[in-house]
Design a protein around this motif. Structure first.
Motif, PDB file in Angstrom:
ATOM      1  N   GLY A  94       0.797  -1.216   0.000  1.00 11.78           N
ATOM      2  CA  GLY A  94       0.000   0.000   0.000  1.00 11.78           C
ATOM      3  C   GLY A  94       0.828   1.262   0.000  1.00 11.78           C
ATOM      4  N   LEU A  95       2.124   1.148   0.037  1.00 12.07           N
ATOM      5  CA  LEU A  95       3.132   2.202  -0.080  1.00 12.07           C
ATOM      6  C   LEU A  95       4.316   1.841   0.807  1.00 12.07           C
ATOM      7  CD1 LEU A  95       2.945   6.045  -0.175  1.00 12.07           C
ATOM      8  CD2 LEU A  95       4.236   4.977   1.676  1.00 12.07           C
ATOM      9  N   THR A  96       5.513   1.983   0.233  1.00  9.96           N
ATOM     10  CA  THR A  96       6.755   1.959   1.004  1.00  9.96           C
ATOM     11  C   THR A  96       7.583   3.153   0.569  1.00  9.96           C
ATOM     12  OG1 THR A  96       8.027   0.644  -0.605  1.00  9.96           O
ATOM     13  CG2 THR A  96       6.733  -0.573   1.049  1.00  9.96           C
ATOM     14  N   ASP A  97       8.728   3.334   1.202  1.00 15.33           N
ATOM     15  CA  ASP A  97       9.603   4.437   0.797  1.00 15.33           C
ATOM     16  C   ASP A  97      10.138   4.256  -0.614  1.00 15.33           C
ATOM     17  OD1 ASP A  97       9.260   5.707   3.210  1.00 15.33           O
ATOM     18  OD2 ASP A  97      11.166   5.036   4.070  1.00 15.33           O
ATOM     19  N   ASP A  98      10.097   3.034  -1.143  1.00 18.80           N
ATOM     20  CA  ASP A  98      10.648   2.749  -2.468  1.00 18.80           C
ATOM     21  C   ASP A  98       9.604   2.659  -3.573  1.00 18.80           C
ATOM     22  OD1 ASP A  98      13.158   2.626  -1.347  1.00 18.80           O
ATOM     23  OD2 ASP A  98      13.206   0.442  -1.227  1.00 18.80           O
ATOM     24  N   ALA A  99       8.351   2.360  -3.231  1.00 18.84           N
ATOM     25  CA  ALA A  99       7.390   2.036  -4.283  1.00 18.84           C
ATOM     26  C   ALA A  99       5.961   2.329  -3.845  1.00 18.84           C
ATOM     27  CB  ALA A  99       7.522   0.555  -4.669  1.00 18.84           C
ATOM     28  N   HIS A 100       5.109   2.631  -4.843  1.00 23.40           N
ATOM     29  CA  HIS A 100       3.681   2.837  -4.600  1.00 23.40           C
ATOM     30  C   HIS A 100       2.900   2.244  -5.786  1.00 23.40           C
ATOM     31  CE1 HIS A 100       0.102   4.175  -2.850  1.00 23.40           C
ATOM     32  NE2 HIS A 100       0.269   5.483  -2.833  1.00 23.40           N
ATOM     33  N   PRO A 101       2.899   0.925  -5.906  1.00 24.18           N
ATOM     34  CA  PRO A 101       2.309   0.297  -7.102  1.00 24.18           C
ATOM     35  C   PRO A 101       0.806   0.451  -7.224  1.00 24.18           C
ATOM     36  CG  PRO A 101       2.909  -1.369  -5.488  1.00 24.18           C
ATOM     37  CD  PRO A 101       3.488  -0.078  -5.005  1.00 24.18           C
ATOM     38  N   CYS A 102       0.088   0.554  -6.101  1.00 30.91           N
ATOM     39  CA  CYS A 102      -1.366   0.750  -6.194  1.00 30.91           C
ATOM     40  C   CYS A 102      -1.691   2.088  -6.845  1.00 30.91           C
ATOM     41  CB  CYS A 102      -2.004   0.642  -4.815  1.00 30.91           C
ATOM     42  SG  CYS A 102      -1.975  -1.026  -4.123  1.00 30.91           S
ATOM     43  N   GLN A 103      -0.874   3.104  -6.562  1.00 27.42           N
ATOM     44  CA  GLN A 103      -1.050   4.389  -7.229  1.00 27.42           C
ATOM     45  C   GLN A 103      -0.821   4.246  -8.726  1.00 27.42           C
ATOM     46  OE1 GLN A 103      -1.990   7.587  -5.915  1.00 27.42           O
ATOM     47  NE2 GLN A 103      -2.226   7.824  -8.134  1.00 27.42           N
ATOM     48  N   THR A 104       0.177   3.460  -9.104  1.00 29.00           N
ATOM     49  CA  THR A 104       0.474   3.282 -10.530  1.00 29.00           C
ATOM     50  C   THR A 104      -0.668   2.597 -11.257  1.00 29.00           C
ATOM     51  OG1 THR A 104       2.850   3.208 -10.071  1.00 29.00           O
ATOM     52  CG2 THR A 104       2.117   2.307 -12.176  1.00 29.00           C
ATOM     53  N   LEU A 105      -1.320   1.637 -10.626  1.00 24.66           N
ATOM     54  CA  LEU A 105      -2.492   1.016 -11.258  1.00 24.66           C
ATOM     55  C   LEU A 105      -3.545   2.072 -11.563  1.00 24.66           C
ATOM     56  CD1 LEU A 105      -3.077  -2.293  -9.242  1.00 24.66           C
ATOM     57  CD2 LEU A 105      -2.219  -2.059 -11.585  1.00 24.66           C
ATOM     58  N   ALA A 106      -3.823   2.941 -10.594  1.00 24.36           N
ATOM     59  CA  ALA A 106      -4.802   4.005 -10.813  1.00 24.36           C
ATOM     60  C   ALA A 106      -4.327   4.973 -11.890  1.00 24.36           C
ATOM     61  CB  ALA A 106      -5.066   4.751  -9.508  1.00 24.36           C
ATOM     62  N   ASP A 107      -3.027   5.260 -11.922  1.00 25.02           N
ATOM     63  CA  ASP A 107      -2.480   6.159 -12.938  1.00 25.02           C
ATOM     64  C   ASP A 107      -2.676   5.588 -14.338  1.00 25.02           C
ATOM     65  OD1 ASP A 107      -1.598   7.720 -10.817  1.00 25.02           O
ATOM     66  OD2 ASP A 107       0.451   6.921 -10.890  1.00 25.02           O
ATOM     67  N   LEU A 108      -2.357   4.313 -14.498  1.00 23.49           N
ATOM     68  CA  LEU A 108      -2.481   3.690 -15.820  1.00 23.49           C
ATOM     69  C   LEU A 108      -3.937   3.574 -16.242  1.00 23.49           C
ATOM     70  CD1 LEU A 108       0.272   0.927 -15.538  1.00 23.49           C
ATOM     71  CD2 LEU A 108       0.404   3.115 -16.761  1.00 23.49           C
ATOM     72  N   LEU A 109      -4.827   3.296 -15.293  1.00 28.61           N
ATOM     73  CA  LEU A 109      -6.253   3.271 -15.609  1.00 28.61           C
ATOM     74  C   LEU A 109      -6.708   4.655 -16.074  1.00 28.61           C
ATOM     75  CD1 LEU A 109      -8.979   1.797 -15.636  1.00 28.61           C
ATOM     76  CD2 LEU A 109      -9.236   2.392 -13.204  1.00 28.61           C
ATOM     77  N   THR A 110      -6.228   5.698 -15.406  1.00 30.60           N
ATOM     78  CA  THR A 110      -6.595   7.068 -15.763  1.00 30.60           C
ATOM     79  C   THR A 110      -6.070   7.437 -17.145  1.00 30.60           C
ATOM     80  OG1 THR A 110      -6.517   7.666 -13.413  1.00 30.60           O
ATOM     81  CG2 THR A 110      -6.488   9.467 -15.010  1.00 30.60           C
ATOM     82  N   ILE A 111      -4.820   7.096 -17.421  1.00 25.35           N
ATOM     83  CA  ILE A 111      -4.248   7.387 -18.738  1.00 25.35           C
ATOM     84  C   ILE A 111      -4.994   6.622 -19.818  1.00 25.35           C
ATOM     85  CG2 ILE A 111      -2.193   7.101 -20.180  1.00 25.35           C
ATOM     86  CD1 ILE A 111      -0.518   7.641 -17.646  1.00 25.35           C
ATOM     87  N   ARG A 112      -5.316   5.361 -19.561  1.00 25.60           N
ATOM     88  CA  ARG A 112      -6.038   4.570 -20.556  1.00 25.60           C
ATOM     89  C   ARG A 112      -7.396   5.187 -20.870  1.00 25.60           C
ATOM     90  NH1 ARG A 112      -7.505  -1.880 -20.317  1.00 25.60           N
ATOM     91  NH2 ARG A 112      -9.260  -1.162 -19.051  1.00 25.60           N
ATOM     92  N   GLU A 113      -8.096   5.634 -19.842  1.00 26.39           N
ATOM     93  CA  GLU A 113      -9.381   6.291 -20.063  1.00 26.39           C
ATOM     94  C   GLU A 113      -9.208   7.568 -20.880  1.00 26.39           C
ATOM     95  OE1 GLU A 113     -11.661   4.961 -15.924  1.00 26.39           O
ATOM     96  OE2 GLU A 113     -10.651   6.905 -16.058  1.00 26.39           O
ATOM     97  N   HIS A 114      -8.183   8.345 -20.556  1.00 24.08           N
ATOM     98  CA  HIS A 114      -7.940   9.606 -21.261  1.00 24.08           C
ATOM     99  C   HIS A 114      -7.604   9.357 -22.727  1.00 24.08           C
ATOM    100  CE1 HIS A 114      -6.556  13.673 -22.042  1.00 24.08           C
ATOM    101  NE2 HIS A 114      -5.364  13.214 -22.387  1.00 24.08           N
ATOM    102  N   VAL A 115      -6.784   8.350 -22.982  1.00 22.24           N
ATOM    103  CA  VAL A 115      -6.401   8.015 -24.354  1.00 22.24           C
ATOM    104  C   VAL A 115      -7.606   7.509 -25.137  1.00 22.24           C
ATOM    105  CG1 VAL A 115      -5.055   6.390 -25.735  1.00 22.24           C
ATOM    106  CG2 VAL A 115      -3.987   7.571 -23.805  1.00 22.24           C
ATOM    107  N   ASP A 116      -8.408   6.651 -24.522  1.00 20.64           N
ATOM    108  CA  ASP A 116      -9.611   6.139 -25.191  1.00 20.64           C
ATOM    109  C   ASP A 116     -10.558   7.277 -25.560  1.00 20.64           C
ATOM    110  OD1 ASP A 116      -8.754   3.559 -25.041  1.00 20.64           O
ATOM    111  OD2 ASP A 116      -9.974   3.011 -23.300  1.00 20.64           O
ATOM    112  N   GLU A 117     -10.701   8.214 -24.641  1.00 22.93           N
ATOM    113  CA  GLU A 117     -11.614   9.331 -24.860  1.00 22.93           C
ATOM    114  C   GLU A 117     -11.143  10.226 -25.996  1.00 22.93           C
ATOM    115  OE1 GLU A 117     -12.262  13.099 -22.194  1.00 22.93           O
ATOM    116  OE2 GLU A 117     -13.479  11.454 -21.393  1.00 22.93           O
ATOM    117  N   GLY A 118      -9.820  10.414 -26.079  1.00 17.80           N
ATOM    118  CA  GLY A 118      -9.286  11.309 -27.102  1.00 17.80           C
ATOM    119  C   GLY A 118      -8.855  10.636 -28.382  1.00 17.80           C
ATOM    120  N   GLY A 119      -8.867   9.286 -28.375  1.00  6.15           N
ATOM    121  CA  GLY A 119      -8.439   8.561 -29.570  1.00  6.15           C
ATOM    122  C   GLY A 119      -6.975   8.762 -29.903  1.00  6.15           C
ATOM    123  N   SER A 120      -6.135   8.973 -28.876  1.00  5.20           N
ATOM    124  CA  SER A 120      -4.739   9.344 -29.110  1.00  5.20           C
ATOM    125  C   SER A 120      -3.863   8.196 -29.587  1.00  5.20           C
ATOM    126  CB  SER A 120      -4.131   9.919 -27.817  1.00  5.20           C
ATOM    127  OG  SER A 120      -4.880  11.008 -27.353  1.00  5.20           O
TER     128      SER A 120
END
Length: 312
Positions: A124-150
């Motif tokens: 859920g977070l360490t000083d070295d990594a925050h992978p759960c945040q990255t999952l949300a980031d990639l989901l957000t980028i995927r939605e943005h790309v789908d919406e814009g057809g980029s």
């Protein structure tokens, strides 16, 4: 075999796609009011050495929406690594709960929990990594790309997508770099000298398929990209470095002046934000901002992760 999730590259590219698809499906069900108690009678143990808003609320709410139950154990409830050995904590909790989320300081602590646990352990977070945040980031980028057809209609929604990280090479940056490598996103990282991400993370991202470009020039980093991402310059425990960091990060703020180099870029920030420091109020609240989509997507991505780990 028990699967753990300690960093984003614990997943293969096809598993990442499967997990993001599941997260999207849960998001749609919640939007439509469709019940989805896929983890009924399951219990999530939550071990938190660090305080949290989004991580705690999203995991607890997610388990409730999936029909399960979450038990929160804060710093005053359990002493990780002090008194009872971590390996005993891991083996004991494994007999009570179906999965464990650990938000701790040392990455070695979450690795030791995973080594001895017989149920999935999620970082859920360490000083070295925050992978759960990255999952949300990639989901957000995927939605943005789908919406814009980029991505030009490619079967991989991340094809042709470019991103820039501007600011501190912290735990969020390190997991995001690995996530971009896994997804195939062209990433440029701009940090002041001495604040870059670890070399081994750059090597791991390269092995995943896409090596980040590294620079100390934020204007060059953001030029023409699809997404610009930043985080706080002063993380928890670094408050005594504030004056030094404010000087060192001069010129790295995400504001309209910097974004003139990226006229079509969306803006991301994992929150909490120090408005006026790493990002301007105008940008954070502006039309380009995906910040609160990111925050919402923590819920959906983590529901997808928990269901993926427990229902395999």
């Amino acid at each position: 075999m028990t699967r753990h999730f300690l960093d984003i590259d614990d997943l293969r590219a096809d598993e990442l796609e499967e997990l993001l698809d599941l997260a999207s499906a849960y998001k749609e069900k919640r939007k439509e009011g469709v019940p989805h108690p896929d983890l009924e009678r399951r219990t999530l143990g939550m071990l938190f050495q660090k305080p949290s808003t989004r991580t705690r609320v999203s995991f607890e709410t997610g388990m409730t929406q999936l029909g399960g139950h979450a038990i929160f154990l804060g710093a005053d409830d359990i002493q990780l690594g002090r008194g009872e050995p971590l390996k005993d904590t891991a083996r004991t909790l494994s007999r009570y709960v179906d999965a464990v989320v650990a938000r701790v300081f040392s990455h070695e602590n979450v690795e030791e929990l995973a080594r001895y646990a017989t149920v999935p352990v999620v970082n859920g977070l360490t000083d070295d990594a925050h992978p759960c945040q990255t999952l949300a980031d990639l989901l957000t980028i995927r939605e943005h790309v789908d919406e814009g057809g980029s991505n030009g209609g490619s079967s991989n929604p991340f094809d042709g997508v470019s991103a820039a990280w501007v600011g501190d090479g912290n735990n969020v940056a390190q997991s995001f770099a690995l996530g971009c490598g896994l997804a195939g996103i062209d990433l440029t990282i701009a940090t002041p000298p001495g604040y870059g991400i670890d070399e081994d993370v750059l090597e791991r991202a390269d092995e995943l398929g896409v090596a980040p470009t590294v620079t100390d020039d934020p204007a060059a980093a953001v030029e023409g990209v699809d997404v610009v991402y930043t985080d706080v310059w002063i993380s928890m425990g670094q408050e005594d470095e504030r004056d030094l960091r404010m000087d060192d990060f001069a010129g790295f703020r995400i504001d309209e002046e910097l974004l003139a180099n990226a006229p079509d870029a969306a803006v991301m920030h994992c929150l909490p934000a120090h408005r006026g420091e790493e990002i301007s109020e105008e940008v954070l609240e502006g039309e380009r901002s995906l910040v609160f989509d990111q925050a919402e997507n923590r819920l959906h991505a983590q529901k997808g992760l928990l269901a993926w780990l427990l229902e395999r």
